[in-house]
Enzyme design. Structure first.
Site, PDB file in Angstrom:
ATOM      1  N   TYR A 140       0.852  -1.199   0.000  1.00  0.00           N
ATOM      2  CA  TYR A 140       0.000   0.000   0.000  1.00  0.00           C
ATOM      3  C   TYR A 140       0.891   1.253   0.000  1.00  0.00           C
ATOM      4  CZ  TYR A 140      -2.988   3.677   1.893  1.00  0.00           C
ATOM      5  OH  TYR A 140      -3.634   4.871   2.104  1.00  0.00           O
ATOM      6  N   LEU A 189     -10.153   0.993  12.768  1.00  0.00           N
ATOM      7  CA  LEU A 189     -10.343   0.873  14.208  1.00  0.00           C
ATOM      8  C   LEU A 189     -11.598   1.568  14.740  1.00  0.00           C
ATOM      9  CD1 LEU A 189      -9.264  -0.150  16.925  1.00  0.00           C
ATOM     10  CD2 LEU A 189      -7.937   1.968  17.100  1.00  0.00           C
ATOM     11  N   ILE A 206      -7.739  -6.256  19.396  1.00  0.00           N
ATOM     12  CA  ILE A 206      -6.546  -5.401  19.435  1.00  0.00           C
ATOM     13  C   ILE A 206      -5.443  -6.171  18.730  1.00  0.00           C
ATOM     14  CG2 ILE A 206      -4.789  -4.356  20.917  1.00  0.00           C
ATOM     15  CD1 ILE A 206      -6.907  -3.982  23.048  1.00  0.00           C
TER      16      ILE A 206
HETATM   17  N1  UDP Z   1      -6.494  -1.936  14.823  1.00  0.00           N
HETATM   18  C1  UDP Z   1      -6.852  -2.844  15.828  1.00  0.00           C
HETATM   19  N2  UDP Z   1      -8.046  -3.518  15.681  1.00  0.00           N
HETATM   20  C2  UDP Z   1      -8.887  -3.321  14.611  1.00  0.00           C
HETATM   21  C3  UDP Z   1      -8.501  -2.404  13.620  1.00  0.00           C
HETATM   22  C4  UDP Z   1      -7.302  -1.732  13.751  1.00  0.00           C
HETATM   23  O1  UDP Z   1      -6.132  -3.052  16.798  1.00  0.00           O
HETATM   24  O2  UDP Z   1      -9.952  -3.966  14.540  1.00  0.00           O
HETATM   25  C5  UDP Z   1      -5.237  -1.198  14.971  1.00  0.00           C
HETATM   26  C6  UDP Z   1      -4.282  -1.378  13.800  1.00  0.00           C
HETATM   27  O3  UDP Z   1      -3.408  -2.452  14.032  1.00  0.00           O
HETATM   28  C7  UDP Z   1      -3.565  -0.029  13.783  1.00  0.00           C
HETATM   29  C8  UDP Z   1      -4.607   0.965  14.313  1.00  0.00           C
HETATM   30  O4  UDP Z   1      -5.581   0.174  14.981  1.00  0.00           O
HETATM   31  O5  UDP Z   1      -2.492  -0.037  14.677  1.00  0.00           O
HETATM   32  C9  UDP Z   1      -5.279   1.743  13.213  1.00  0.00           C
HETATM   33  O6  UDP Z   1      -5.660   0.843  12.202  1.00  0.00           O
HETATM   34  P1  UDP Z   1      -6.655   1.239  11.025  1.00  0.00           P
HETATM   35  O7  UDP Z   1      -6.943  -0.016  10.251  1.00  0.00           O
HETATM   36  O8  UDP Z   1      -7.821   1.976  11.588  1.00  0.00           O
HETATM   37  O9  UDP Z   1      -5.845   2.294  10.143  1.00  0.00           O
HETATM   38  P2  UDP Z   1      -4.399   2.163   9.411  1.00  0.00           P
HETATM   39  O10 UDP Z   1      -3.386   2.560  10.454  1.00  0.00           O
HETATM   40  O11 UDP Z   1      -4.252   0.781   8.902  1.00  0.00           O
HETATM   41  O12 UDP Z   1      -4.492   3.159   8.309  1.00  0.00           O
END
Ligand code: UDP
Length: 325
Positions: A140, A189, A206
């Site tokens: 990505y 998240l 998490i």
């Molecule tokens: N995350 C989590 N559980 C979830 C979704 C995300 O613990 O169900 C964590 C993920 O590992 C990251 C943070 O939350 O550290 C933000 O993730 P998200 O997918 O929202 O955004 P990204 O950082 O991938 O753009």
């Protein structure tokens, strides 16, 4: 200005269409509706089409006398990009190149690109400024970095001027609650946690508690989608005033851990969430926090909705209006 919003039926794109209308511009949405929603396009012209369809794109660019293009149509799941990189290079890189070539054929030379903090990879220091080395650790981030590189070359060779906005974590929803984040399946998240609060999902996970951060969970910089759209309007003005191509990091400068976000969601919704532990997700750096001083200084951007509770509140307001599945 007549602004083509590629991906205008998606999460950020739909808020951008609203922001362009509010600022007196004329947005034209181009979206395949594969992941976007027609009812999220609140105004302006709408054309359904694929990014890969060069003929349809050429027709739209000419028919609507487009002055500038904003590009929101990309795949955004970090974990998926590690499992299926081809999907990311074909769409985020290949289709974007085609869009840029279409712009050149139509004589359009203003482009605003949705880039990402993921171009930096595992940070050497935080907050991350524009000078930070770029070493993406997932397809990505790599696909976005390659587009940034291409944009530099296209400016030098063809005079196509661009502003790259490297989003940290876009979140929240329009305070009126009529548009918001609606990915299917949802992986982000905040909306995942809100779905648990709304009873649409049994629990949230998490992804890793053993990171090198104060509480062991990943730290991210959440930026309200309206502040992000405001940055695009600043970038549009910049290109309109013949400002040179530029790239800016875009976040609040405040990091929140997954556990802190969970607590904010519990505060705002008044619900105790069912949370499980899960292994780390592939491609996730421990901490991503933006140093956004450059865009504040050079484009005069100022975020308005910086508190995590405000971001969560607006997202919750949208989630509550949704019909249960
Ligand atoms: N995350 C989590 N559980 C979830 C979704 C995300 O613990 O169900 C964590 C993920 O590992 C990251 C943070 O939350 O550290 C933000 O993730 P998200 O997918 O929202 O955004 P990204 O950082 O991938 O753009």
């Amino acid at each position: 200005m007549n602004v083509l919003v590629v991906g205008g039926a998606g999460y950020i794109g739909s808020h951008m269409v609203q922001a362009l209308l509010d600022a007196g511009h004329a947005p034209v949405t181009y979206d395949s509706l594969v992941t976007g929603h027609r009812d999220a396009v609140v105004g302006g012209a709408f054309v359904q089409g694929e990014m890969a369809d060069a003929v349809a794109l050429d027709a739209v660019l000419r028919a609507h006398a487009i002055d500038a293009v904003m590009h929101f149509a990309s795949f955004i799941q970090v974990g998926e990009s590690v499992q299926d990189p081809g999907k990311y290079y074909r769409n985020n890189l290949g289709c974007t190149l085609q869009l840029l070539d279409g712009m050149l054929r139509a004589g359009i030379r203003r482009f605003i690109f949705s880039s990402t903090a993921a171009i930096f990879g595992e940070p050497e220091y935080v907050p991350i400024d524009e000078k930070h080395p770029q070493r993406p650790i997932n397809a990505y981030g790599a696909s976005k970095q390659m587009v940034e590189r291409i944009l530099g070359d296209y400016d030098r060779a063809y005079g196509l001027r661009s502003v790259c906005l490297r989003y940290f974590n876009a979140a929240g929803a329009h305070p009126r609650g009529h548009i918001g984040e609606r990915h299917e399946p949802e992986t982000h998240l905040i909306p995942v946690l809100l779905q648990v609060a709304a009873g649409r999902r049994a629990h949230a996970s998490i992804f890793g508690r053993d990171y090198d951060t104060p509480d062991g969970t990943c730290v991210r910089d959440y930026i309200h989608v309206l502040d992000l759209c405001q940055a695009h309007l600043c970038a549009l003005e910049w290109l309109q005033r013949d400002g040179p191509s530029a790239a800016f990091n875009l976040g609040n400068g405040n990091g929140f851990s997954v556990l802190e976000v969970i607590r904010a969601v519990e505060r705002v919704t008044g619900c105790a969430l069912t949370i499980m532990d899960a292994p780390r997700r592939a491609g996730d750096p421990a901490r991503l926090v933006a140093d956004s001083r450059r865009i504040r200084c050079e484009l005069g951007w100022t975020p308005r909705f910086t508190a995590i509770d405000t971001i969560v509140r607006d997202a919750w307001n949208f989630e509550r209006r949704r019909t249960p599945p």
